[in-house]
Design a protein around this motif. Structure first.
Motif, PDB file in Angstrom:
ATOM      1  N   VAL A  83      -4.802 -11.597 -40.915  1.00  0.00           N
ATOM      2  CA  VAL A  83      -3.433 -11.560 -40.393  1.00  0.00           C
ATOM      3  C   VAL A  83      -3.385 -10.878 -39.031  1.00  0.00           C
ATOM      4  N   THR A  84      -2.651 -11.499 -38.122  1.00  0.00           N
ATOM      5  CA  THR A  84      -2.373 -10.929 -36.810  1.00  0.00           C
ATOM      6  C   THR A  84      -0.870 -10.887 -36.595  1.00  0.00           C
ATOM      7  N   GLY A  85      -0.357  -9.725 -36.197  1.00  0.00           N
ATOM      8  CA  GLY A  85       1.039  -9.588 -35.840  1.00  0.00           C
ATOM      9  C   GLY A  85       1.197  -9.686 -34.329  1.00  0.00           C
ATOM     10  N   HIS A  86       2.247 -10.369 -33.885  1.00  0.00           N
ATOM     11  CA  HIS A  86       2.447 -10.648 -32.459  1.00  0.00           C
ATOM     12  C   HIS A  86       3.893 -10.329 -32.102  1.00  0.00           C
ATOM     13  N   ASP A  87       4.114  -9.450 -31.116  1.00  0.00           N
ATOM     14  CA  ASP A  87       5.471  -9.034 -30.778  1.00  0.00           C
ATOM     15  C   ASP A  87       5.474  -8.450 -29.363  1.00  0.00           C
ATOM     16  N   PRO A  88       6.591  -8.598 -28.623  1.00  0.00           N
ATOM     17  CA  PRO A  88       6.646  -8.011 -27.280  1.00  0.00           C
ATOM     18  C   PRO A  88       6.937  -6.519 -27.260  1.00  0.00           C
ATOM     19  N   ASP A  89       7.390  -5.960 -28.387  1.00  0.00           N
ATOM     20  CA  ASP A  89       7.875  -4.583 -28.436  1.00  0.00           C
ATOM     21  C   ASP A  89       6.728  -3.618 -28.753  1.00  0.00           C
ATOM     22  N   ALA A  90       6.261  -2.914 -27.724  1.00  0.00           N
ATOM     23  CA  ALA A  90       5.137  -1.992 -27.909  1.00  0.00           C
ATOM     24  C   ALA A  90       5.475  -0.888 -28.900  1.00  0.00           C
ATOM     25  N   GLY A  91       6.718  -0.405 -28.899  1.00  0.00           N
ATOM     26  CA  GLY A  91       7.112   0.638 -29.834  1.00  0.00           C
ATOM     27  C   GLY A  91       7.037   0.173 -31.269  1.00  0.00           C
ATOM     28  N   ALA A  92       7.516  -1.046 -31.545  1.00  0.00           N
ATOM     29  CA  ALA A  92       7.441  -1.594 -32.894  1.00  0.00           C
ATOM     30  C   ALA A  92       5.986  -1.786 -33.319  1.00  0.00           C
ATOM     31  N   LEU A  93       5.144  -2.218 -32.405  1.00  0.00           N
ATOM     32  CA  LEU A  93       3.732  -2.413 -32.737  1.00  0.00           C
ATOM     33  C   LEU A  93       3.043  -1.090 -33.030  1.00  0.00           C
ATOM     34  N   ARG A  94       3.421  -0.029 -32.339  1.00  0.00           N
ATOM     35  CA  ARG A  94       2.828   1.280 -32.643  1.00  0.00           C
ATOM     36  C   ARG A  94       3.202   1.724 -34.051  1.00  0.00           C
ATOM     37  N   ILE A  95       4.455   1.476 -34.447  1.00  0.00           N
ATOM     38  CA  ILE A  95       4.848   1.788 -35.828  1.00  0.00           C
ATOM     39  C   ILE A  95       4.046   0.940 -36.802  1.00  0.00           C
ATOM     40  N   ALA A  96       3.904  -0.349 -36.500  1.00  0.00           N
ATOM     41  CA  ALA A  96       3.117  -1.238 -37.361  1.00  0.00           C
ATOM     42  C   ALA A  96       1.679  -0.753 -37.499  1.00  0.00           C
ATOM     43  N   ALA A  97       1.100  -0.284 -36.385  1.00  0.00           N
ATOM     44  CA  ALA A  97      -0.280   0.206 -36.416  1.00  0.00           C
ATOM     45  C   ALA A  97      -0.405   1.432 -37.304  1.00  0.00           C
ATOM     46  N   ARG A  98       0.561   2.352 -37.204  1.00  0.00           N
ATOM     47  CA  ARG A  98       0.511   3.552 -38.049  1.00  0.00           C
ATOM     48  C   ARG A  98       0.649   3.176 -39.517  1.00  0.00           C
ATOM     49  N   LYS A  99       1.539   2.242 -39.820  1.00  0.00           N
ATOM     50  CA  LYS A  99       1.728   1.815 -41.210  1.00  0.00           C
ATOM     51  C   LYS A  99       0.455   1.160 -41.753  1.00  0.00           C
ATOM     52  N   ALA A 100      -0.152   0.296 -40.939  1.00  0.00           N
ATOM     53  CA  ALA A 100      -1.389  -0.356 -41.374  1.00  0.00           C
ATOM     54  C   ALA A 100      -2.508   0.658 -41.574  1.00  0.00           C
TER      55      ALA A 100
END
Length: 233
Positions: A83-100
């Motif tokens: 699975v790869t997540g793709h999004d323009p929002d760097a802040g949301a991706l940082r949260i996603a990274a911490r959750k993962a």
């Protein structure tokens, strides 16, 4: 805790490009996951994964992943998916990274826009998207359709869950952005989800080259009608 890297997949001209955040305002991002729990979005994600028919070992691109809640639904149901997540929002991706990282799951994350996807032609088994497409303007939506068609292998699927309906009339459609009385929610619907009405997601996928795009499920959610649309490459 696993370290999850975020790849910058933006084209040179996309640096600083505008986008609409998941909660409508950047400063509301810390409340996003709390809001989605209150709104009972997880059952929508789980149902979308079920309808997508993802199998172990298959590659999945979650477009407009935000904090990756749909990606995590995929990984719960199919731990062997790639699975790869793709999004323009760097802040949301940082949260996603911490959750993962806390979950210890394998998840790739890419910062980029829906109309510029990184995978090579015919290399992805599934494109999925949850409550994101209504945030994208007309040109971006058309670009997303073309890109999804390009990157999917023959027989690959795109499965989209979003606000909207084939044609049930705009009067009863409400959107979950913000809060307030009924009229305010209706105005938000007009601003954010109008493009999804009248079977518009099916139309954009058909225009992109998919021959069997269709609504496969309709759900009356507390924040408004939900459509799940699917097409096969």
């Amino acid at each position: 805790m696993t370290t999850i890297q975020i790849i910058d997949g933006r084209a040179e001209g996309d640096q600083g490009r505008d986008f609409l955040p998941g909660m409508g305002r950047t400063w509301l991002l810390p409340l996003y996951d709390l809001f989605t729990r209150f709104a009972r979005v997880r059952p929508l994600h789980d149902r979308t994964v079920e309808l997508a028919g993802i199998q172990p070992g298959q590659s999945v691109l979650d477009v407009g992943c935000g904090t990756a809640n749909l990606s995590f639904s995929v990984l719960r149901a199919v731990p062997g998916a790639v699975v790869t997540g793709h999004d323009p929002d760097a802040g949301a991706l940082r949260i996603a990274a911490r959750k993962a990282g806390r979950r210890g799951v394998r998840l790739s994350l890419v910062q980029g826009y829906a109309d510029r996807l990184l995978p090579e032609d015919g290399s992805v088994d599934h494109v999925v998207s949850s409550l994101a497409l209504h945030h994208v303007d007309d040109a971006g939506r058309a670009g997303f359709g073309r890109e999804a068609h390009r990157i999917l292998r023959p027989g690959g699927r795109v499965t989209i869950v979003d606000f909207g309906a084939p044609d049930h009339g705009a009067g009863g459609h409400n959107h979950g952005h913000g809060n307030g009385h009924e009229g305010h929610r209706h105005n938000q619907m007009n601003a954010y989800t109008e493009r999804n009405l009248d079977n518009a997601i099916v139309t954009l996928l058909t225009d992109a080259g998919f021959t069997d795009a269709r609504e496969i499920e309709h759900i009356e959610h507390k924040f408004g009608p939900i459509t799940i649309v699917q097409a096969t490459r």
